[in-house]
Design an enzyme around this catalytic site. Structure first.
Site, PDB file in Angstrom:
ATOM      1  N   GLU A 162       0.847  -1.197   0.000  1.00  0.00           N
ATOM      2  CA  GLU A 162       0.000   0.000   0.000  1.00  0.00           C
ATOM      3  C   GLU A 162       0.884   1.249   0.000  1.00  0.00           C
ATOM      4  OE1 GLU A 162      -3.345   0.338  -0.469  1.00  0.00           O
ATOM      5  OE2 GLU A 162      -2.470   2.313  -0.702  1.00  0.00           O
ATOM      6  N   LYS A 221       8.198  -1.524  -2.436  1.00  0.00           N
ATOM      7  CA  LYS A 221       7.612  -0.769  -1.316  1.00  0.00           C
ATOM      8  C   LYS A 221       8.726  -0.227  -0.410  1.00  0.00           C
ATOM      9  CE  LYS A 221       4.976   0.971   1.715  1.00  0.00           C
ATOM     10  NZ  LYS A 221       4.208   2.192   1.525  1.00  0.00           N
ATOM     11  N   CYS A 277       6.028   4.427   9.197  1.00  0.00           N
ATOM     12  CA  CYS A 277       6.618   3.689   8.073  1.00  0.00           C
ATOM     13  C   CYS A 277       8.061   4.026   7.715  1.00  0.00           C
ATOM     14  CB  CYS A 277       5.747   3.875   6.839  1.00  0.00           C
ATOM     15  SG  CYS A 277       4.152   3.070   7.024  1.00  0.00           S
TER      16      CYS A 277
HETATM   17  P1  NAI Z   1      -2.045  -0.636  12.567  1.00  0.00           P
HETATM   18  O1  NAI Z   1      -1.244  -0.955  13.767  1.00  0.00           O
HETATM   19  O2  NAI Z   1      -2.807   0.650  12.523  1.00  0.00           O
HETATM   20  O3  NAI Z   1      -3.125  -1.805  12.313  1.00  0.00           O
HETATM   21  C1  NAI Z   1      -2.817  -3.150  12.344  1.00  0.00           C
HETATM   22  C2  NAI Z   1      -4.000  -3.899  12.950  1.00  0.00           C
HETATM   23  O4  NAI Z   1      -3.783  -5.296  12.803  1.00  0.00           O
HETATM   24  C3  NAI Z   1      -4.206  -3.644  14.447  1.00  0.00           C
HETATM   25  O5  NAI Z   1      -5.499  -3.119  14.668  1.00  0.00           O
HETATM   26  C4  NAI Z   1      -4.030  -5.031  15.081  1.00  0.00           C
HETATM   27  O6  NAI Z   1      -4.897  -5.244  16.198  1.00  0.00           O
HETATM   28  C5  NAI Z   1      -4.363  -5.940  13.934  1.00  0.00           C
HETATM   29  N1  NAI Z   1      -3.807  -7.288  14.051  1.00  0.00           N
HETATM   30  C6  NAI Z   1      -2.542  -7.653  14.317  1.00  0.00           C
HETATM   31  N2  NAI Z   1      -2.422  -8.996  14.281  1.00  0.00           N
HETATM   32  C7  NAI Z   1      -3.634  -9.487  13.977  1.00  0.00           C
HETATM   33  C8  NAI Z   1      -4.135 -10.789  13.773  1.00  0.00           C
HETATM   34  N3  NAI Z   1      -3.349 -11.871  13.853  1.00  0.00           N
HETATM   35  N4  NAI Z   1      -5.446 -10.937  13.498  1.00  0.00           N
HETATM   36  C9  NAI Z   1      -6.256  -9.862  13.396  1.00  0.00           C
HETATM   37  N5  NAI Z   1      -5.827  -8.585  13.556  1.00  0.00           N
HETATM   38  C10 NAI Z   1      -4.539  -8.407  13.835  1.00  0.00           C
HETATM   39  O7  NAI Z   1      -1.056  -0.741  11.334  1.00  0.00           O
HETATM   40  P2  NAI Z   1      -1.134   0.044   9.933  1.00  0.00           P
HETATM   41  O8  NAI Z   1      -0.594   1.413  10.077  1.00  0.00           O
HETATM   42  O9  NAI Z   1      -2.488  -0.145   9.339  1.00  0.00           O
HETATM   43  O10 NAI Z   1      -0.071  -0.769   9.084  1.00  0.00           O
HETATM   44  C11 NAI Z   1      -0.336  -2.079   8.608  1.00  0.00           C
HETATM   45  C12 NAI Z   1       0.742  -2.441   7.606  1.00  0.00           C
HETATM   46  O11 NAI Z   1       0.653  -1.554   6.476  1.00  0.00           O
HETATM   47  C13 NAI Z   1       2.161  -2.301   8.148  1.00  0.00           C
HETATM   48  O12 NAI Z   1       2.952  -3.315   7.589  1.00  0.00           O
HETATM   49  C14 NAI Z   1       2.603  -0.958   7.614  1.00  0.00           C
HETATM   50  O13 NAI Z   1       3.988  -0.887   7.432  1.00  0.00           O
HETATM   51  C15 NAI Z   1       1.905  -0.910   6.257  1.00  0.00           C
HETATM   52  N6  NAI Z   1       1.648   0.426   5.751  1.00  0.00           N
HETATM   53  C16 NAI Z   1       1.210   1.413   6.605  1.00  0.00           C
HETATM   54  C17 NAI Z   1       0.939   2.676   6.097  1.00  0.00           C
HETATM   55  C18 NAI Z   1       0.463   3.775   7.008  1.00  0.00           C
HETATM   56  O14 NAI Z   1       0.379   4.916   6.529  1.00  0.00           O
HETATM   57  N7  NAI Z   1       0.139   3.512   8.264  1.00  0.00           N
HETATM   58  C19 NAI Z   1       1.094   2.998   4.665  1.00  0.00           C
HETATM   59  C20 NAI Z   1       1.507   1.882   3.881  1.00  0.00           C
HETATM   60  C21 NAI Z   1       1.788   0.654   4.415  1.00  0.00           C
END
Ligand code: NAI
Length: 476
Positions: A162, A221, A277
């Site tokens: 993403e 990415k 990130c």
């Molecule tokens: P986040 O921490 O906001 O959300 C991740 C969610 O996954 C949490 O709500 C957590 O409870 C849940 N989770 C973890 N393990 C789980 C499981 N086994 N089953 C169900 N739910 C589970 O993280 P975010 O920011 O959404 O990032 C997610 C990924 O996307 C990361 O790898 C990040 O590097 C990538 N990313 C993030 C961006 C950003 O702007 N935040 C942009 C592009 C990529």
């Protein structure tokens, strides 16, 4: 095409907005976003749409689809079982212990999600790695799935990183520069890529959907974030030269940005990059390069992080220097705690580090941010990496709902986030309420410095020497 039901594991900053936009653009597809966190899911389902994350326009999109073809649930197994296509959108934070501590991505949440899919899924599924991962993580997911597959089940693993930016997530998702889909170079791999592309083609032009092999997609990415972070560190390195010479980094940025090979975006000097990130992904790349026995490449990218740390430290030192080399017991207001405007996300925010360095000198910090919850700020500042003693945070930090109250009686204020509302404050009123000399440290180059100086403020910023009454100020 065979995608009727999508499940997204992880209802965070990526999973939530991405799936809301997919549901909005693909009304015939049922999208269920699942998460372990009951409170997060409750917030996504809240009757008054008080969503767990703040993003412009997100509420409107969720309001249009929730309960129709967009659902949020903690029933992860049901979501997996019913879906044809499963996004893994869980967090991949930097490891805090063990091998690769402080650099490698912690893949435990990815692995847990993959094992859960393997345990409950039956039939054919496309599993899409949406989280940012090290190169060849898809191979690990595929191995976990294959080793635990039930008879009659088949999994195709795709990489679909993403590229949205927080603060503009919905518009980035609606008008992406590109959508990247990496897959196995086989008939089944290509079919899975086409199925996922079909979802995006509801609103993304076909020529913006790039299909590659899985490893290229994963590395792209990390490379994209490394290049973006490097640009910020490059202009910040120039800002230090500007402050030492009398050049103005905005003029330098404009001059070099007109070169079409360089371009004018991402050339804003500041307190440095934050967010969940950039640092994590560059460190992940550094670790990968070391593991691949490429120490020179690793050192090259590590310098991007070192420059970011240097920029924050340099700005904090400037504040201390200007305040007559002591900030002990002085009140300093921090305006903005989110890592950038239009988000409530505070992960790796520069404000945390500025507050840390000032707290280490015994300063009293008064914080105001238009979006970030009080408890969130306290929890960031109480992290053992930021403050050894949480009682000290309680003693030194106060948080305000009203910016004018936060600024009253302070020696200085520091702009840490570029919130638009900061531009419109009544700085004459603020000046009157502050101790004199009143110092303004604009870490985002947001305010009109000449006006502030006319009011009597001592102004300091990034990448420019401020001239007061024809004289350079005390410290620079
Ligand atoms: P986040 O921490 O906001 O959300 C991740 C969610 O996954 C949490 O709500 C957590 O409870 C849940 N989770 C973890 N393990 C789980 C499981 N086994 N089953 C169900 N739910 C589970 O993280 P975010 O920011 O959404 O990032 C997610 C990924 O996307 C990361 O790898 C990040 O590097 C990538 N990313 C993030 C961006 C950003 O702007 N935040 C942009 C592009 C990529």
């Amino acid at each position: 095409m065979g995608v009727e039901r999508i499940c997204c594991i992880g209802a965070g900053y990526v999973g939530g907005p991405t799936c809301s936009v997919i549901a909005h653009k693909c009304p015939e597809v049922t999208v269920t976003v699942v998460d372990l966190s009951q409170s997060r899911i409750d917030a996504w389902n809240s009757p008054d749409f008080k969503l767990p994350i703040y993003e412009p326009s997100l509420k409107d999109v969720v309001m249009q689809c929730r309960g129709k073809n967009l659902f949020f649930s903690t029933d992860i197994d049901k979501g997996i079982r019913e879906a044809d296509l499963i996004f893994i959108s869980v967090n991949t934070p930097t490891k805090t212990f063990g091998l690769g501590k402080g650099r490698a991505a912690d893949l435990k949440y990815i692995e847990a999600a993959a094992r859960r899919i393997a345990n409950v899924a039956g039939g054919d599924k496309i599993v899409v790695e949406k989280s940012t991962v090290p190169v060849r993580a898809a191979e690990s997911i595929q191995r976990i799935l294959s080793a635990n597959t039930k008879p009659g089940s088949n999994f195709q693993v795709l990489s679909n990183p993403e590229f949205l930016a927080e603060g503009s997530a919905v518009s980035d998702l609606l008008k992406p520069d590109r959508v990247l889909i990496g897959g196995e170079d086989s008939r089944y791999g290509h079919k899975a890529q086409d199925d996922l592309a079909w979802v995006y083609q509801h609103w993304v032009p076909k020529d913006k959907i790039i299909k590659t092999n899985t490893w290229s997609s994963e590395l792209s990415k990390l490379a994209a974030n490394a290049f973006l972070a490097q640009r910020i560190s490059s202009i910040n390195a120039m800002s230090a030269v500007c402050e030492a010479t009398g050049a103005d980094v905005a003029e330098v940025a404009h001059a070099i940005g007109t070169d079409s090979r360089i371009g004018n975006k991402f050339l804003q000097a500041s307190l440095g990059f934050g967010g969940s990130c950039f640092q994590k992904d560059v460190l992940n790349l550094v670790y990968l390069c070391e593991a691949l026995n490429l120490p020179e490449v690793a050192a090259y990218w590590q310098q991007v992080i070192d420059m970011n740390d240097f920029q924050r430290r340099r700005f904090a030192n400037k504040i201390i220097g200007c305040l007559f080399n002591t900030v002990t017991d002085k009140k300093i207001a921090i305006l903005g705690f989110a890592f950038k405007k239009d988000t409530g996300d505070t992960r790796e925010s520069s404000a945390i580090y500025i507050a840390k360095y000032l707290m280490e000198e015994g300063a009293r910090i008064q914080i105001y941010d238009p979006q970030v919850e009080h408890q969130q700020m306290i929890s960031e500042l109480s992290d053992p990496n930021i403050s050894e003693n949480p009682d000290r945070v309680k003693k030194l930090v106060s948080i305000f709902d009203d910016p004018y109250e936060a600024l009253k009686g302070t020696h200085a204020f520091v702009i840490c986030t570029e919130w638009d509302e900061f531009k419109d404050y009544d700085y004459q009123r603020i000046y009157s309420s502050m101790l004199k000399p009143a110092f303004a440290f604009d870490g985002r180059r947001l305010l009109n410095h000449n006006k502030l100086m006319e009011m009597g403020f001592h102004v300091e910023t990034v990448g420019k020497k401020t001239v007061m009454n024809g004289m350079f100020p005390i410290a620079s």
